[in-house]
Enzyme design. Structure first.
Site, PDB file in Angstrom:
ATOM      1  N   ASP A   1       0.816  -1.216   0.000  1.00 12.43           N
ATOM      2  CA  ASP A   1       0.000   0.000   0.000  1.00 12.43           C
ATOM      3  C   ASP A   1       0.852   1.270   0.000  1.00 12.43           C
ATOM      4  OD1 ASP A   1      -2.335   1.565   0.304  1.00 12.43           O
ATOM      5  OD2 ASP A   1      -2.110   1.562   2.483  1.00 12.43           O
TER       6      ASP A   1
ATOM      7  N   GLU B   1       3.284  -8.385   7.112  1.00  8.43           N
ATOM      8  CA  GLU B   1       2.038  -9.014   6.688  1.00  8.43           C
ATOM      9  C   GLU B   1       2.185  -9.989   5.529  1.00  8.43           C
ATOM     10  OE1 GLU B   1      -1.013  -6.125   6.012  1.00  8.43           O
ATOM     11  OE2 GLU B   1      -0.871  -5.304   8.026  1.00  8.43           O
TER      12      GLU B   1
ATOM     13  N   TYR C   1      -6.912  -3.619  12.152  1.00 15.54           N
ATOM     14  CA  TYR C   1      -7.707  -2.451  11.729  1.00 15.54           C
ATOM     15  C   TYR C   1      -9.185  -2.688  12.049  1.00 15.54           C
ATOM     16  CZ  TYR C   1      -3.558  -0.510   9.645  1.00 15.54           C
ATOM     17  OH  TYR C   1      -2.304   0.032   9.476  1.00 15.54           O
TER      18      TYR C   1
ATOM     19  N   GLU D   1       0.667  -1.839  14.118  1.00 13.01           N
ATOM     20  CA  GLU D   1      -0.101  -0.899  13.286  1.00 13.01           C
ATOM     21  C   GLU D   1      -1.535  -0.870  13.776  1.00 13.01           C
ATOM     22  OE1 GLU D   1      -0.236  -1.536   8.991  1.00 13.01           O
ATOM     23  OE2 GLU D   1       1.907  -1.980   8.970  1.00 13.01           O
TER      24      GLU D   1
END
Ligand code: GCB
Length: 640
Positions: free
Chosen positions: A208, A452, A505, A541
């Site tokens: 990303d 990840e 998230y 994160e």
């Protein structure tokens, strides 16, 4: 079918890189430094630049552009170095270009460097993304795979061939990512001629951030004596008030070498000395290297001066290199991350090397501004998401006491084919290069081998076991992790990490808008990880996009209020787990950053607590309040 920029050299290299044949790196990669016996000449500024827009991106090689001046091969433009080339012009094809671009510059080499046969002249590129080939006066001097680490070539004999001519440096750089690159990617040809023109292709990536390309860090010429200090490694320890610096020095080109090692304190006073290529230095009344906000005098650095005299039948060579040394220890227990035997709590950020116009290009004003912002926030640590940052940044971390989780570019490993031996083999080399470059930085407290990856896939276990064991063998003083987003019961590499670094998230990518689920989901997530692996956990994160200036109460996604509320819910859980096994929190992200275009991103990722121009959103103030409170609670600012 030809892959753009898939040049035979690279293909051959990959074919050769069969797992098990990884060779140790030859030579060190000391940061270039001036001393009485070394000189440095920066080659930053404007270079001639030409993108190879031919259909197979191969015209530059077919027509040997490196053999003459780039201007003679076709139209060139001026390109700043260091900088990504993508955002420099108004041309969208250059912004989105995939394949080879060519840089060239002529430089006058000081006459003494040429006439003195005892001087070694080295050309060094701080980093260029992704694959680089370098020629000097039309002769190839080196090539390098990987976009974030330095490479160099000795060019002494070449420049002595034509001593009166300026030296022409040509660097071809290719940003194509394949299944075996780090990060990986794939090239996809669109063969439906009713929808795409002939030869249309795209670069697919699974990470990303914008795949910025070009020469991203300084290009230098530097000298060393022919016989020279090639590498230095230090490991530090202490007991009570006495510090110990164990060192190893390697010398290249030498015979009959005498090495004198002197350790000095911050004020230049003598502390200890030793002789020989390895040994130990005892430091009485040691001043330890402490993180920012953990001690009233953070980032204390000694200087270790390595002085070499080498005598041959005909000449004597003298060299000197001074390495900053911070004396500290790192240890990990089941529940704690210890620096100098004291529990350390990470209250920090994830960053990117990213800014307007420059892209990923090295930029001092930006770096210093970011450090000022981090200190204002009360940040004591960051992760180099998702690739190694410039060494100058780590040097600043050493001096300011900012703790670093040093991550390699293993991001976006999602395709099962990227777990094959060719990929693993390259990944091991990248770790070799990373540890070689960063091993002596006291600020670096942990290696992160990936972000990840598809760690639920069966090959992940062998892949990460091998990678982590390899990294531990390279450096026995630091813990190793990879950053995971998988659930604890699916993660195959988990048993091998020293610290669990987990991203999540909640109430963003799942259960959108439902801030109320965060406490339950987050604490279940932590409990599962801890039950399974009994390792300290870092929230590596978490965050939410916020478009600056967008407001709504009650909060809605993308507003500054929602970003704040989401952070607050996470913080409540962190505070519950903090005295158990939870050892740190790193917000995603320090600043907004550019990504590829897509429906999930509004001109880039907006999870920054600062805008891309480094102005604060509401979340910056929330975090500042929290981090200073944490510093007072966990940082032992007061002597104990
Ligand atoms: C992640 C990635 C990071 C992304 C972030 C996001 O999990 O590690 O590279 O930018 O999420 O904002 O989606």
């Amino acid at each position: 079918m030809s892959v753009p920029g898939s040049f035979s050299v690279l293909r051959v290299l990959w074919l050769l890189s069969v797992f098990g044949t990884v060779l140790p790196l030859d030579g060190g990669m000391l940061f270039p430094q001036e001393s009485s016996f070394r000189e440095v000449k920066e080659l930053n500024g404007l270079w001639d630049f030409r993108a190879d827009g031919s259909p197979n991106r191969n015209e530059g090689f077919e027509k040997a552009w490196y053999k003459r001046r780039l201007t003679e091969t076709g139209p060139v433009i001026e390109m700043p170095v260091p900088a990504s080339y993508n955002d420099i012009t108004q041309d969208p094809t250059l912004r989105d270009f995939i394949g080879w671009v060519w840089y060239e510059r002529e430089v006058f080499v000081p006459a003494r460097w040429i006439s003195d046969e005892g001087t070694r002249v080295v050309l060094r590129v701080g980093s260029a993304h992704y694959y680089s080939i370098v020629w000097v006066n039309g002769e190839k001097v080196t090539e390098h795979e990987g976009g974030h680490l330095p490479f160099e070539a000795e060019i002494s004999s070449l420049i002595r061939k034509e001593p009166t001519k300026p030296c022409r440096i040509t660097i071809a750089v290719n940003n194509t990512l394949t299944l075996e690159t780090l990060p990986p990617g794939t090239i996809q040809y669109m063969n439906d001629s009713s929808r795409y023109p002939d030869g249309f292709f795209v670069q697919n990536i699974d990470f990303d951030f914008f795949n910025y390309a070009g020469i991203h860090r300084s290009v230098l010429l530097y000298t060393t004596p022919k016989v020279h200090v090639d590498d230095i490694s230090v490991e530090t320890n202490f007991m009570d008030n006495t510090g110990l610096v164990r060192y190893k020095v390697s010398v290249q080109g030498g015979f009959n070498n005498t090495l004198n090692i002197t350790l000095m304190d911050k004020d230049g006073h003598f502390v200890a000395s030793s002789n020989g290529s390895s040994g130990g230095l005892k430091v009485v009344d040691v001043k330890l290297w402490w993180p920012y906000l953990m001690h009233e005098n953070p980032g204390y650095l000694y200087s270790m001066k390595v002085h070499l005299i080498a005598v041959s039948e005909t000449s004597t060579y003298e060299d000197e290199y001074t390495l900053p040394v911070g004396i500290r220890t790192i240890n990990v227990t089941n529940t704690q991350f210890l620096i100098n035997n004291k529990p350390f709590y990470f209250h920090g950020v994830n960053k990117h090397e990213d800014s307007d116009i420059r892209g990923r290009g090295f930029d001092w004003p930006l770096i210093v501004k970011d450090f000022n912002l981090m200190k204002w926030l009360g940040v004591n640590s960051f992760r180099t998401s998702h690739y190694p940052y410039a060494e100058e940044i780590l040097q600043m971390c050493d001096r300011h006491g900012i703790v670093v989780i040093d991550e390699c570019p293993g991001v976006g490993i999602k395709d099962i084919r990227s777990f094959r031996n060719a990929s693993l083999s390259h990944h091991l080399v990248v770790m070799d290069e990373l540890v070689r470059r960063d091993k002596n930085h006291p600020s670096v407290v942990m290696w992160s081998v990936a972000n990840e990856p598809a760690s639920e896939m069966p090959p992940a276990e062998f892949y990460f076991k091998t990678l982590i064991e390899h990294t531990k063998a390279l450096d026995q003083t630091r813990p190793v992790t990879y950053v995971t987003i998988a659930a604890a019961d699916m993660d195959k590499g988990g048993p091998y990490v020293d610290v669990v670094c987990a991203n999540s998230y909640f109430a963003w990518y799942f259960d959108q808008g439902r801030l109320d689920i965060i406490p339950l989901q987050l604490s279940t997530h932590f409990e599962n990880w801890y039950r399974k692996y009994q390792r300290p956990i870092i929230q590596s994160e978490y965050g939410a996009d916020a478009v600056p200036g967008l407001h709504m109460d009650p909060p809605m996604m993308f507003t500054e209020e929602y970003q704040n509320a989401l952070l607050q819910s996470y913080h409540d859980v962190f505070d519950q787990k903090r005295n158990q096994y939870f050892v740190g929190e790193l917000i995603w992200n320090f600043a907004d950053f550019m990504t590829s275009q897509g429906i999930y991103r509004v001109v880039g990722n907006k999870k920054g607590i600062f805008t891309r121009q480094r102005q604060p959103k509401a979340a910056a103030f929330l975090l500042r309040k929290r981090y200073w409170r944490l510093a007072n609670e966990t940082g032992r600012l007061l002597p104990d």
